[in-house]
Design an enzyme around this catalytic site. Sequence first.
Site, PDB file in Angstrom:
ATOM      1  N   GLY A 122      -2.260   1.045  -5.345  1.00 59.98           N
ATOM      2  CA  GLY A 122      -1.592   2.323  -5.588  1.00 59.98           C
ATOM      3  C   GLY A 122      -1.910   3.303  -4.477  1.00 59.98           C
ATOM      4  N   GLY A 123      -1.837   4.574  -4.803  1.00 62.40           N
ATOM      5  CA  GLY A 123      -2.025   5.611  -3.795  1.00 62.40           C
ATOM      6  C   GLY A 123      -3.484   5.779  -3.393  1.00 62.40           C
ATOM      7  CD  GLU A 177      -2.475  -3.927  -0.608  1.00 65.17           C
ATOM      8  OE1 GLU A 177      -3.289  -4.783  -0.257  1.00 65.17           O
ATOM      9  OE2 GLU A 177      -1.509  -3.588   0.073  1.00 65.17           O
ATOM     10  CG  LEU A 178      -6.222   2.226  -1.457  1.00 62.34           C
ATOM     11  CD1 LEU A 178      -7.343   3.156  -1.049  1.00 62.34           C
ATOM     12  CD2 LEU A 178      -5.963   2.325  -2.953  1.00 62.34           C
ATOM     13  CE  LYS A 218      -2.694   2.589 -16.214  1.00 58.31           C
ATOM     14  NZ  LYS A 218      -1.402   3.274 -15.981  1.00 58.31           N
ATOM     15  CD  GLU A 231       1.978   5.049   1.146  1.00 61.49           C
ATOM     16  OE1 GLU A 231       1.235   5.516   0.285  1.00 61.49           O
ATOM     17  OE2 GLU A 231       2.098   3.828   1.351  1.00 61.49           O
ATOM     18  CB  CYS A 290       1.539  -0.676   0.333  1.00 56.40           C
ATOM     19  SG  CYS A 290       1.574  -2.423  -0.013  1.00 56.40           S
ATOM     20  CD1 TRP A 350       4.471   4.158  -9.964  1.00 55.12           C
ATOM     21  CD2 TRP A 350       6.129   3.618  -8.543  1.00 55.12           C
ATOM     22  NE1 TRP A 350       4.396   5.006  -8.878  1.00 55.12           N
ATOM     23  CE2 TRP A 350       5.405   4.706  -7.992  1.00 55.12           C
ATOM     24  CE3 TRP A 350       7.207   3.119  -7.827  1.00 55.12           C
ATOM     25  CZ2 TRP A 350       5.736   5.281  -6.768  1.00 55.12           C
ATOM     26  CZ3 TRP A 350       7.524   3.685  -6.602  1.00 55.12           C
ATOM     27  CH2 TRP A 350       6.789   4.761  -6.097  1.00 55.12           C
ATOM     28  CG  ASN A 351       5.063  -0.446  -5.243  1.00 55.39           C
ATOM     29  OD1 ASN A 351       4.224  -0.703  -6.096  1.00 55.39           O
ATOM     30  ND2 ASN A 351       4.816  -0.584  -3.956  1.00 55.39           N
TER      31      ASN A 351
HETATM   32  P1  NDP Z   1      -0.802   5.985  -8.396  1.00 54.67           P
HETATM   33  O1  NDP Z   1      -1.708   5.552  -7.342  1.00 54.67           O
HETATM   34  O2  NDP Z   1      -1.194   7.219  -9.151  1.00 54.67           O
HETATM   35  O3  NDP Z   1      -0.544   4.834  -9.492  1.00 54.67           O
HETATM   36  C1  NDP Z   1      -1.011   3.510  -9.413  1.00 54.67           C
HETATM   37  C2  NDP Z   1      -1.668   3.099 -10.731  1.00 54.67           C
HETATM   38  O4  NDP Z   1      -2.866   3.856 -10.928  1.00 54.67           O
HETATM   39  C3  NDP Z   1      -0.805   3.358 -11.958  1.00 54.67           C
HETATM   40  O5  NDP Z   1      -1.033   2.364 -12.925  1.00 54.67           O
HETATM   41  C4  NDP Z   1      -1.352   4.671 -12.434  1.00 54.67           C
HETATM   42  O6  NDP Z   1      -1.040   4.943 -13.764  1.00 54.67           O
HETATM   43  C5  NDP Z   1      -2.833   4.482 -12.208  1.00 54.67           C
HETATM   44  N1  NDP Z   1      -3.610   5.708 -12.175  1.00 54.67           N
HETATM   45  C6  NDP Z   1      -3.209   6.964 -11.851  1.00 54.67           C
HETATM   46  N2  NDP Z   1      -4.240   7.835 -11.942  1.00 54.67           N
HETATM   47  C7  NDP Z   1      -5.323   7.115 -12.324  1.00 54.67           C
HETATM   48  C8  NDP Z   1      -6.690   7.445 -12.586  1.00 54.67           C
HETATM   49  N3  NDP Z   1      -7.147   8.684 -12.460  1.00 54.67           N
HETATM   50  N4  NDP Z   1      -7.516   6.455 -12.955  1.00 54.67           N
HETATM   51  C9  NDP Z   1      -7.070   5.182 -13.073  1.00 54.67           C
HETATM   52  N5  NDP Z   1      -5.794   4.823 -12.873  1.00 54.67           N
HETATM   53  C10 NDP Z   1      -4.927   5.763 -12.473  1.00 54.67           C
HETATM   54  O7  NDP Z   1       0.619   6.138  -7.819  1.00 54.67           O
HETATM   55  P2  NDP Z   1       1.632   7.339  -7.935  1.00 54.67           P
HETATM   56  O8  NDP Z   1       2.682   6.937  -8.867  1.00 54.67           O
HETATM   57  O9  NDP Z   1       0.975   8.653  -8.234  1.00 54.67           O
HETATM   58  O10 NDP Z   1       2.177   7.394  -6.446  1.00 54.67           O
HETATM   59  C11 NDP Z   1       1.580   8.287  -5.524  1.00 54.67           C
HETATM   60  C12 NDP Z   1       1.687   7.743  -4.137  1.00 54.67           C
HETATM   61  O11 NDP Z   1       0.873   6.574  -4.038  1.00 54.67           O
HETATM   62  C13 NDP Z   1       3.069   7.271  -3.736  1.00 54.67           C
HETATM   63  O12 NDP Z   1       3.867   8.327  -3.306  1.00 54.67           O
HETATM   64  C14 NDP Z   1       2.730   6.305  -2.653  1.00 54.67           C
HETATM   65  O13 NDP Z   1       2.518   7.030  -1.478  1.00 54.67           O
HETATM   66  C15 NDP Z   1       1.440   5.686  -3.112  1.00 54.67           C
HETATM   67  N6  NDP Z   1       1.625   4.362  -3.763  1.00 54.67           N
HETATM   68  C16 NDP Z   1       1.269   3.263  -3.078  1.00 54.67           C
HETATM   69  C17 NDP Z   1       1.461   2.031  -3.629  1.00 54.67           C
HETATM   70  C18 NDP Z   1       1.084   0.789  -2.896  1.00 54.67           C
HETATM   71  O14 NDP Z   1       1.662  -0.273  -3.137  1.00 54.67           O
HETATM   72  N7  NDP Z   1       0.090   0.827  -2.019  1.00 54.67           N
HETATM   73  C19 NDP Z   1       2.059   1.847  -4.946  1.00 54.67           C
HETATM   74  C20 NDP Z   1       2.363   3.084  -5.622  1.00 54.67           C
HETATM   75  C21 NDP Z   1       2.147   4.285  -5.028  1.00 54.67           C
HETATM   76  P3  NDP Z   1       0.222   5.889 -14.068  1.00 54.67           P
HETATM   77  O15 NDP Z   1       1.400   5.327 -13.352  1.00 54.67           O
HETATM   78  O16 NDP Z   1       0.352   5.786 -15.518  1.00 54.67           O
HETATM   79  O17 NDP Z   1      -0.149   7.246 -13.570  1.00 54.67           O
END
Ligand code: NDP
Length: 501
Positions: A237-238, A259-260, A184, A392, A293, A160-161
């Site tokens: 994502g995370g 890319e975490l 997605k 993080e 990130c 979402w960022n």
């Molecule tokens: P997530 O890693 O959960 O979300 C990223 C994407 O993965 C979203 O589309 C999410 O969907 C999806 N997702 C979540 N769970 C699953 C699953 N089990 N299987 C497949 N897809 C999935 O980010 P969060 O919003 O939970 O953030 C948590 C932490 O992650 C943050 O505090 C930050 O530290 C880190 N983060 C890092 C980012 C980066 O750019 N590297 C970006 C975002 C977060 P949905 O949103 O619908 O859950």
Amino acid sequence: MKTTVSRIAGHATDLFVDGAWRKPASGRYFASYDPSTGAPWYEAADGGEEDVDAAVNAATQALQDAAWNAITPTRRGGLMHRLAALIDDNKEDLAQMETRDNGKIIGETRAQTGYLPDYFNYFAGMADKIHGEVLPINKTGMLNFTMREPVGVVGVIVPWNSPLSILATALAPCLAVGNTVVAKPSEHTSASALALAELCMEAGFPAGVVNVVSGYGESAGHALSRHPGVAKIAFTGGTDTGRKIASNAAANLTPCTLELGGKSPHVIFDDADLERAVNGVVAGIFAAAGQTCVAGSRCFVHESIYDRMVDRVAARARAIRIGRPEDPNTQLGPLALQSQLEKVQRYVQYGLDQGATLAAGGGRPPIKGNGWYFQPTVFSAARNDMKIARDEIFGPVVCMISFRDEADLIAQANDSVYGLAAGVWTRDIDRALRFARAVDAGTVWVNTYRSASFVSPAGGFKWSGYGKHNGFEAVREYTRVKSVVIDHSGLGRDAFVIQLK
Ligand code: NDP
């Protein structure tokens, strides 16, 4: 009928599958919230397994259709150039959409959507310059060449960022090489991915080439990451989510690009141009309210200038204009999610409990309403072993940590599970290069920070993930290499002996 801010506000969006809008099989929709008010502003379709399956099937069919697989690479590039022009025409609306969806300030979202046309044009230009090689095979009368083919259906899971920019980092190279995509988006920011899919159709991409299934991570994301029809997963994502996705994908031996998270070291030596360095540190952590990130969240400062630098960074943090994200004068908007706000608050308390000192911020700013705002926060007397320096936070919080000498710096900088990015400010080129070699980071910036470019490979080490986006590295991620060996010698060869000569 275009997905624009005015059209979706107060309404519900559907899934985009096989070139058409589709209602979710569940029949359900969920609210997407405006972070500057905390109020819902549209509803997104709650896609699930059945919808993902339909999207993967459409993407698989599109791969087999001549409309996509028989198009010349030059024409494919032409479609991408057209898409770039359409993004350019719609960049203001896309920026407004992102700002409304995730609270990023309008100056930043305008910069991001203004950059996207070049991003697509760059990869469009690559479409007809990707080729295999003829190899000097060590056999007489034989020809060996390689072909670089699309991998197939790529599942792109986006956070979402920076929803649109992050989707583009996978979508542009995927389209350039002839893949099809099922994206997605995050449940919190579905709008811009749907708008982009529509623009792809308008540009002339055949139905099924780009599909978007909104929904929750645990349902739609989960189904996409374990779908046997998906040839590659691109996830941002995370780190915890990245692990789940890699483990799901492993069941089908599906490769991933991950890319975490990061906890990037941002270093100021005593010989740096301190004015520029302070700017770099402030922009490196407070841009996007720290929700990037590559945020430079661990700021290492040489002990001889530590107190001075803390004062300067703190003074700059206090002067940042916090406000509504759509106001062009705002420098720091709200956090994207209430859960992020709560996380940042929790971490500030951890910092205080472990003995760090607040040099600036640390609380909610006095802004009316229910927006998820938090002050730019500077921790002094921070140590690398504190929780605020280990995890993080993904918010506007910087830990100022002192170091003695280069050896001490490298030991501390690399003492992290993450390895995404690093920055260093010094006038000594030898020192900068020693740092660049020694630090565990996928990107190293010298006398600059967060300078992104579509030509520059980006992606982390360690718990920051694996795989690269941008540049030709991205083409490698989304293609597979096939080796073709032809015997044109006319010689009879022994059927039971592998030909060694
Ligand atoms: P997530 O890693 O959960 O979300 C990223 C994407 O993965 C979203 O589309 C999410 O969907 C999806 N997702 C979540 N769970 C699953 C699953 N089990 N299987 C497949 N897809 C999935 O980010 P969060 O919003 O939970 O953030 C948590 C932490 O992650 C943050 O505090 C930050 O530290 C880190 N983060 C890092 C980012 C980066 O750019 N590297 C970006 C975002 C977060 P949905 O949103 O619908 O859950």
